[in-house]
Every structure is written in structure tokens, then in C-alpha cells.
Enzyme design. Structure first.
Site, mmCIF file in Angstrom:
data_model
loop_
_atom_site.group_PDB
_atom_site.id
_atom_site.type_symbol
_atom_site.label_atom_id
_atom_site.label_comp_id
_atom_site.label_asym_id
_atom_site.label_seq_id
_atom_site.Cartn_x
_atom_site.Cartn_y
_atom_site.Cartn_z
ATOM 1 N N LYS A 174 3.132 -1.605 11.564
ATOM 2 C CA LYS A 174 3.484 -3.020 11.503
ATOM 3 C C LYS A 174 4.154 -3.245 10.142
ATOM 4 O O LYS A 174 3.487 -3.397 9.125
ATOM 5 C CB LYS A 174 2.239 -3.898 11.631
ATOM 6 C CG LYS A 174 2.492 -5.315 12.164
ATOM 7 C CD LYS A 174 3.370 -6.189 11.285
ATOM 8 C CE LYS A 174 2.664 -6.637 10.030
ATOM 9 N NZ LYS A 174 3.536 -7.549 9.187
ATOM 10 N N GLU A 249 -5.750 -0.587 0.644
ATOM 11 C CA GLU A 249 -5.227 -0.626 -0.724
ATOM 12 C C GLU A 249 -4.798 -2.060 -0.980
ATOM 13 O O GLU A 249 -3.813 -2.538 -0.409
ATOM 14 C CB GLU A 249 -4.040 0.314 -0.927
ATOM 15 C CG GLU A 249 -3.671 0.408 -2.397
ATOM 16 C CD GLU A 249 -2.200 0.618 -2.660
ATOM 17 O OE1 GLU A 249 -1.727 0.173 -3.734
ATOM 18 O OE2 GLU A 249 -1.518 1.200 -1.802
ATOM 19 N N CYS A 283 1.317 -3.267 -7.406
ATOM 20 C CA CYS A 283 -0.112 -3.516 -7.621
ATOM 21 C C CYS A 283 -0.671 -2.738 -8.799
ATOM 22 O O CYS A 283 -1.744 -3.074 -9.311
ATOM 23 C CB CYS A 283 -0.901 -3.199 -6.356
ATOM 24 S SG CYS A 283 -0.600 -1.550 -5.704
ATOM 25 N N GLU A 380 -3.942 -11.945 -10.001
ATOM 26 C CA GLU A 380 -2.780 -11.063 -9.928
ATOM 27 C C GLU A 380 -1.506 -11.903 -9.998
ATOM 28 O O GLU A 380 -1.280 -12.778 -9.171
ATOM 29 C CB GLU A 380 -2.823 -10.260 -8.629
ATOM 30 C CG GLU A 380 -1.791 -9.160 -8.568
ATOM 31 C CD GLU A 380 -1.976 -8.246 -7.371
ATOM 32 O OE1 GLU A 380 -1.659 -7.052 -7.472
ATOM 33 O OE2 GLU A 380 -2.457 -8.726 -6.313
#
Length: 477
Positions: A174, A249, A283, A380
């Protein structure tokens, strides 16, 4: 590049059962570059059924033979790497060197994973019982699904596709609705290999719809997602109904620690290089910097000077160091974080604004005077912003660095061996980069602690994520 209303099912591009579509934009100028189908339950059902059927036969193929077939894809990617990099630039906004570099790393990744096919997967164990041998055998987990993010869609596609195929699994992919075309191009290349049809399925659409359907489907044995922590939690919750394996993750909030024993020029170079990588949309990027008080003034001066030199602009220009932010929503979120920090008393030393030009660009930014409780230090950012705070002792900074819900990557800069060893041992993160930028070596293991994820990718441990264990007791009395 308009690939409207198509899914890759059982080796062919077919019309989706859904009439709904999503528009894909180029983040460098916000112009439309194509549309994709918004997949639905019928698309997912067909993909899973085809993957399950193909996997049963594929599991019986010799592991080394499977690797040989997968290597055909590496050769085709190599032959088409410039086209793939151009697609990548249009849909994701990476500068040319980064786009091409990720394609080349993907080729190396396939070759490395193929080499693991010749490794022994299993053990012979001892037992107290006479005339009995215990064999521990690794077997393919079965049908897997991979949810791909927009920030590194080709390399992360390989992480979910290649070890699965070599271990004997099938994969339903996906891709992100922001960056689907690179994945669809890989599907075209798969048609040119001898990899059996049905082993790789591609269903486009939203994460909430397609990803959710894959996560809760009882015939999917493992689901792997690279994305936000909130998305990972949603996948984990959906997967729990069938107690299937999840590989997550998720987000990061990487601290970068600069001690008084650091080479400050080296620290600035690596921190800036890592922070502007993909415009800060990685990330593993350093998200917060802690510098020891007695060198803080010199370090900050050097950091600001380096960030001011960064050229943000057209990713296709050779003069550009940093391209656009993926979309307007993310661009505004970055700006809001900086404005909030400023309203709380922080000082913006350089940058701090959306760049007034077509596309989604944000100035390389340095913020100081940030309190430890500030959201810009704990959330973040996912953009080219560096908040900087100071510390006195190693114990103090280790406690601050570890005080995060995330635990993916961290950085330490010091020329003192004792400090380097202490920081690498005490930092509670899946990765600690000492005196360097993030590498994520294909032979390593990219995995996070806490809310940064479960399981991991790369290396032999990433390979093992796609295997189940059987212990056979063989008595011969």
C-alpha cells in the site's frame, strides 16, 4: 504520469472496483502530476486472495532460486534508475543526488538480501533424551502486507518487499497517496521478471481505508508499516483481532549531543547534513540539539552560519541543497511549531518562515533559548528546524535525551573515548550515531525503542522478521 483508477493485481494492471480517486501533486510547485485509485474492500480482498494462492507455490521454491529471480529486479532497477529518480523528484521533491542515491542504495539492498539466501536458517539443538535430535527450522511467515511512507518510498518498499520474497512470502503493498508512482513503476518492472504473478500486489488508496483493511484481514500473516506513531497504533489495534505479527517503524525525536570535547566543525557539518536531508523529513534526522554550556556560544555561531548557507529551492537545480516539504499541511505544521516556540520565549536566530515562492518551502531554521518542556523539543518536527538547548553534565543530558516517548535514533559528538562509550551505552535508542550522520546501513538493524516501533528492518535480523520458527523433535529409538 496520470495512472488513474488502476491497481496491480495478480501481475496485471486492472481497473479498481472503486470509482474514487486521489490527486497527486508535485511539492516543488503544487501542480497536479496524476491521479490514483482510492482502493476499497473488494480491491483488498482480491489482492489478498491472489497473494495467498501465489505464496503457497512460492514457498516450495528453493531459497537460492528465489533469490536469483529477485536479483532480476535489481538489474531492471539499475537499467531504469534515472527514470525512477525523475519520478521520485516529481512526486517527493528530493534533490537529484538524494533521489538517485536512494535508488542505488535500493539496488545494493536487493543484492545484500539475496546473499542471505545462502545462509543457514536453523539450528540443531541438544536434548537430555537419548536417540533424539532437535531441529529448529525457519519457515516463511506467509502473506505479508507493507504500508509505505512518502519520505523514502523506494528504499522502504525494498525493505518490505525483498526479504519477504526471498524468505518465501508474498507481499501486498500500500504506497503513500502522496508518492505512489515510483511503486507503480516498480510493479511495471516486476512484469519483466520471472517472479511469479500474484506474489506482489499493489493497492493504492488511503492508509485508514486500505491499510486498515489489510491490518484486520485474517489471511494476512504479517503487516509492516513505516509511518507516524498514531498510524502504527491504529494498525496494531486492527491487527490484534487476529493476533498477527506487526512490524512497526514509527516516529522519532532524535537528540544530538555535542560535548565540550567535540570537534565543533565536524559536529556542525554532520548535524546540518542530517537535518536538511530530505528537507528534514526523515525519522532519523536530529530533531533537538544539546550542546555543553562552555562551548555553546561557539557552536551556535557555527551552526547558524552553516544553516544560512543552505539553499532551499527547485530540487532539479544543481544549486539546490534542500527541496520542498511534502505538502501544505506539513508546511503549516512546521511553521506553527516554530511560532509556538517563539511565543514561549525561544529566539529564532535564522529562518523561521515559509518561503514566499510556488511550492512548499521552509527556511532552514535555528531556535535557541528553548525550555526543556517546550513542545518543539519533544514533538517530531519533520522539517529543517533545529532547536538548541544547553547542558552542564553528561548525566543531565542523558536524562534529557532519554526523556522522550520515542527511541529511534540519537547522535553524540565527542573526541573523548570515555564520553563516546558512555553515551553510546546510556542512550536508550535503537541507533546511536557517534561523530557521523545517520547511515542506516543495509547490514545493520534499523529498529526503535518505545513508541518508535516494534521489530525492525535491514541486515540478517530484518531478514528474520519474515520467518516463523518450527522446532522438530526427531526420535530414532
Amino acid at each position: 504520469m496520470d495512472v488513474q483508477n488502476r491497481q496491480f493485481i495478480n501481475g496485471s494492471f486492472v481497473s479498481s472496483d472503486s470509482s474514487e480517486t486521489d490527486v497527486v501533486y508535485n511539492p516543488a510547485n503544487n501542480k497536479k502530476i496524476g491521479t490514483i485509485a482510492r482502493g476499497n474492500e473488494e480491491d483488498v480482498y482480491e489482492a489478498v486472495a491472489g497473494a495467498a494462492k501465489a505464496q503457497k507455490k512460492w514457498a516450495q521454491v528453493n531459497r537460492i532460486k528465489r533469490a536469483e529471480l529477485v536479483l532480476q529486479l535489481a538489474n531492471l532497477i539499475s537499467q531504469n534508475k534515472n527514470e525512477l529518480a525523475k519520478i521520485y523528484q516529481d512526486e517527493q521533491g528530493k534533490v537529484w543526488a538524494a533521489a538517485l542515491g536512494e535508488i542505488e542504495k535500493s539496488i545494493g539492498y536487493i543484492k545484500y538480501m539475496a546473499s542471505l539466501a545462502q545462509s543457514d536458517i536453523g539450528e540443531v539443538l541438544q536434548n537430555e533424551v537419548e536417540n533424539e535430535t532437535i531441529m529448529l527450522v525457519k519457515k516463511p511467515i506467509g502473506v505479508t502486507a507493507g504500508i509505505i511512507p512518502w519520505n523514502a518510498p523506494i528504499l522502504i518498499l525494498m525493505r518490505k518487499l525483498i526479504p519477504a520474497l526471498i524468505t518465501g512470502c508474498s507481499v501486498i503493498v500500500k504506497p503513500s497517496s502522496e508518492t505512489p508512482f515510483g511503486t507503480l513503476k516498480i510493479a511495471e518492472l516486476l512484469q519483466q521478471t520471472d517472479i511469479p504473478a500474484g506474489l506482489v500486489q499493489v493497492v493504492t488508496g488511503s492508509g485508514a481505508q486500505v491499510g486498515g483493511l489489510l491490518a484486520k484481514n485474517k489471511n494476512v500473516d504479517l503487516i509492516s508499516i513505516t509511518g507516524s506513531t498514531s498510524a502504527g497504533k491504529a494498525v496494531m489495534k486492527a491487527a490484534a483481532a487476529n493476533v498477527k505479527k506487526v512490524n512497526l517503524e514509527l516516529g522519532g525525536n532524535a537528540p544530538a549531543i555535542v560535548t565540550s570535547n567535540a570537534d565543533l566543525d565536524k559536529a556542525v557539518k554532520y548535524i546540518v547534513t542530517a537535518r536538511i536531508n530530505n528537507s528534514g523529513q526523515v525519522c532519523t534526522c536530529p530533531e533537538r540539539v544539546y550542546v555543553q554550556e562552555n562551548v555553546s556560544e561557539e557552536f551556535i555561531q557555527k551552526l547558524v552560519k552553516a544553516m544560512k548557507k543552505i539553499v532551499a529551492g527547485d530540487p532539479k537545480s544543481a544549486k539546490t541543497d534542500m527541496g520542498p516539504i511534502i505538502n501544505q499541511k506539513q508546511l503549516k505544521a512546521i511553521d506553527e511549531k516554530v511560532k509556538k516556540a517563539s511565543s514561549e520565549g525561544a529566539e529564532v536566530l535564522t529562518g523561521g518562515h515559509i518561503i514566499d515562492r510556488p511550492g512548499n518551502y521552509y527556511e532552514p531554521t535555528v531556535v535557541t533559548g528553548v525550555s526543556e518542556g517546550s513542545s518543539i523539543m519533544h514533538d517530531e518536527i519533520f522539517g529543517p528546524v533545529l532547536p538548541v538547548a544547553t547542558f552542564k553534565t553528561l548525566t543531565e543530558v542523558v536524562n534529557k535525551a532519554n526523556n522522550s516517548p520515542y527511541g529511534l535514533s540519537s547522535y553524540a559528538f565527542t573526541e573523548n573515548l570515555k564520553e563516546a562509550m558512555e553515551l553510546s551505552n546510556r542512550l536508550k535508542f535503537g541507533e546511536v550515531y557517534v561523530n557521523c550522520e545517520a547511515e542506516e546501513a543495509i547490514t545493520g538493524f534499523h529498529a526503535g525503542w518505545r513508541q518508535s516501533g516494534l521489530g525492525g528492518a535491514d541486515g540478517k535480523h530484518g531478514f528474520d522478521e519474515y520467518l516463523n520458527t518450527t522446532v522438530a523433535y526427531l526420535r530414532y529409538e
